[in-house]
Write an enzyme that holds these catalytic residues in place. Structure first.
Site, PDB file in Angstrom:
ATOM      1  CE1 TYR A 116     -28.651  10.465  28.585  1.00 16.83           C
ATOM      2  CE2 TYR A 116     -26.913   9.752  26.929  1.00 16.83           C
ATOM      3  CZ  TYR A 116     -27.712  10.605  27.431  1.00 16.83           C
ATOM      4  OH  TYR A 116     -27.856  11.780  26.609  1.00 16.83           O
TER       5      TYR A 116
ATOM      6  CG  ASP B 212     -27.269   2.086  24.205  1.00 21.94           C
ATOM      7  OD1 ASP B 212     -26.359   2.289  23.411  1.00 21.94           O
ATOM      8  OD2 ASP B 212     -27.848   2.995  25.007  1.00 21.94           O
TER       9      ASP B 212
ATOM     10  CE  LYS C 116     -21.550   8.748  23.034  1.00 18.67           C
ATOM     11  NZ  LYS C 116     -22.479   8.512  23.927  1.00 18.67           N
TER      12      LYS C 116
HETATM   13  C1  LIG Z   1     -23.603   8.516  24.038  1.00 21.79           C
HETATM   14  C2  LIG Z   1     -24.839   7.671  24.405  1.00 21.79           C
HETATM   15  C3  LIG Z   1     -26.404   7.513  24.048  1.00 21.79           C
HETATM   16  C4  LIG Z   1     -26.819   8.651  23.247  1.00 21.79           C
HETATM   17  O1  LIG Z   1     -25.964   8.997  21.856  1.00 21.79           O
HETATM   18  P1  LIG Z   1     -26.245  10.485  21.419  1.00 21.79           P
HETATM   19  O2  LIG Z   1     -25.553  10.396  19.857  1.00 21.79           O
HETATM   20  O3  LIG Z   1     -25.595  11.359  22.280  1.00 21.79           O
HETATM   21  O4  LIG Z   1     -27.741  10.698  21.263  1.00 21.79           O
HETATM   22  C5  LIG Z   1     -26.977   6.380  24.106  1.00 21.79           C
HETATM   23  N1  LIG Z   1     -26.344   5.484  24.807  1.00 21.79           N
HETATM   24  C6  LIG Z   1     -25.331   5.146  25.298  1.00 21.79           C
HETATM   25  C7  LIG Z   1     -24.683   4.075  25.964  1.00 21.79           C
HETATM   26  C8  LIG Z   1     -24.421   6.190  25.114  1.00 21.79           C
HETATM   27  O5  LIG Z   1     -23.067   6.362  25.548  1.00 21.79           O
END
Ligand SMILES: *Cc1c(COP(=O)(O)O)cnc(C)c1O
Length: 446
Positions: A143, A235, A264
């Site tokens: 994701y 990521d 985050k």
């Molecule tokens: C939460 C998340 C995102 C997206 O971040 P948002 O601040 O919700 O746009 C992207 N990559 C990973 C791995 C995530 O856990």
């Protein structure tokens, strides 16, 4: 105490917010989600006054639960009262950048943005520009936020967008492969190596259960990228400063990505994202380079204050140790419960994350198993049963989790993630008492 207020709020919300919420997963609990009134350390209190042990923790951004350490709260308040934002540079952006560069080995330069999604969008644009190529390899079940290039389904040669509204041409440039499939990664590079701008992957799949890498998977991706002059993007939006402490998951696994995306935790609970990496690559962003990147709110001083002071406090106190210790207690307690009550389920997680995955098959004996959460260790008695890819988790008992198990935990005042796929987070505010209470509830509910 009931749920009348939550029900009424959700009823109102349905008229003015699509699906009653501002982010899809929040509406997953049925028949309606609990509305939250306030936090209190490791707990939240809902609109009806019910108090729960909270393992959602904002879906990842909170290292201190709902209780900011004094220096963090003080700096946030002083930045906010000095004026919310300026659209001109401030010292605290430089300080936060210096902090990240000092602690994360592969990051020499960083651009702050406002969400994880924005970070991965910009990282992929940057990789395409830097390599002058268009294809991007993604992990199925990975994701990277709500963005066009990664909302793609299918097999490596037959892809389509996973949401309406995305031109099908976007999917042509994306190659999904299963996480942990070393052979498939090699095949894809053999076929398309000189067209691949980047591989983007989470270090641990953390948005589809929690799935750690098998031995050699990330090393293979690193080697393939180097060999074919493609960029490796990690990521770390969810793992950054949570897994592996201040050196992030890349420190824990000893991998050196070319680009890292953050989000985050680096905003301390406020909206944030960032793209870091080798200076030679990152300086291709405007204005030092030509790759367009901009944002009115980027480097927002209140966010920078919350993020920087949160991380600084963690550097100077036993924050990660406390979290890891509780995490081990929780996961090893869960493993014991699983062994006697539901040997087909899998305990997953590491550092400050945990999850019980409702997998369908388990071993006859738990000899020599990973005692504090799956690590994909090949000698483990559960090795052939624990999920290796997103598909493995999706094939589990997700309906049982959602309709029977989560409500049974809620009844015991334990608030788990909104669905079987989101991770659950341990924070500095959680206590051994929270862990013990949670373990007792699992015993009841499983
Ligand atoms: C939460 C998340 C995102 C997206 O971040 P948002 O601040 O919700 O746009 C992207 N990559 C990973 C791995 C995530 O856990």
């Amino acid at each position: 105490m009931g749920d009348k207020q939550s029900r009424e709020l959700y009823d109102r919300a349905l008229s003015v917010l699509p699906g009653g919420v501002n982010s899809a997963v929040r509406a997953a609990p049925e028949p309606y989600p609990r509305f939250i009134r306030r936090g209190d350390g490791g707990h939240v209190i809902d609109a009806d006054g019910n108090r729960y042990v909270d393992w959602v923790m904002g879906l990842g951004p909170l290292l201190y639960g709902h209780q900011l350490p004094d220096p963090v709260a003080a700096r946030i308040q002083s930045e906010a009262s000095a004026g919310p934002m300026y659209g001109m540079p401030t010292e605290i952006e430089v300080e936060h950048a210096e902090f990240v560069v000092r602690h994360v080995p592969s990051v020499e330069m960083i651009r702050f943005v406002n969400s994880g999604t924005e970070a991965t969008v910009s990282a992929i644009r940057l990789a395409r520009a830097y390599t002058n190529r268009e294809k991007v390899v993604v992990m199925k079940g990975g994701y990277h936020g709500a963005q066009e290039s990664t909302l793609v389904e299918g097999d490596s040669e037959h892809t389509h967008p996973s949401s309406p509204g995305i031109p099908s041409d976007f999917a042509k440039h994306t190659i999904p492969i299963p996480f942990n499939d070393i052979e498939k990664a090699k095949q894809v590079f053999e076929a398309h190596g000189d067209e691949i701008a980047a591989v983007i992957t989470e270090p641990i799949l953390a948005n589809v259960g929690i799935i750690p890498p098998v031995d050699g998977f990330h090393e293979t991706l690193r080697d393939l990228c180097t060999e074919h002059s493609s960029l490796l993007i990690w990521d770390e939006v969810i793992t950054g400063f949570r897994v592996g402490g201040l050196s992030c998951a890349q420190g824990k696994y000893g991998i050196d990505p070319d680009i890292t995306t953050f989000g985050k935790l680096i905003g301390g609970g406020f909206p944030v994202g960032a793209i870091g990496g080798k200076a030679e690559i990152i300086k291709e962003f405007t204005p030092s380079g030509d790759v367009f990147q901009a944002g009115t709110f980027s480097g927002h001083p209140v966010t920078m204050a919350a993020g920087l002071e949160s991380l600084r406090y963690a550097a100077e106190n036993d924050v990660h140790d406390h979290i890891h210790k509780l995490g081990e207690q929780l996961r090893s307690g869960l493993a014991e419960i699983i062994e006697s009550q539901a040997p087909e389920y899998t305990v997953a997680g590491t550092d400050g994350m945990f999850k019980v995955l409702f997998t369908r098959e388990g071993p006859a004996s738990f000899n020599n198993h990973c005692e504090t959460g799956c690590t994909q260790r090949s000698g483990c008695s559960r090795h052939e049963y624990c999920p290796k890819s997103g598909k493995d988790v999706k094939q589990g008992e997700t309906e049982r989790w959602k309709r029977i198990f989560r409500p049974a935990m809620l009844e015991q005042d334990i608030l788990l993630s909104q669905n079987q796929f989101e991770a659950q987070f341990i924070t500095y505010a959680h206590t051994e008492e929270d862990v013990n209470e949670t373990l007792e509830a699992y015993k009841e509910a499983l």
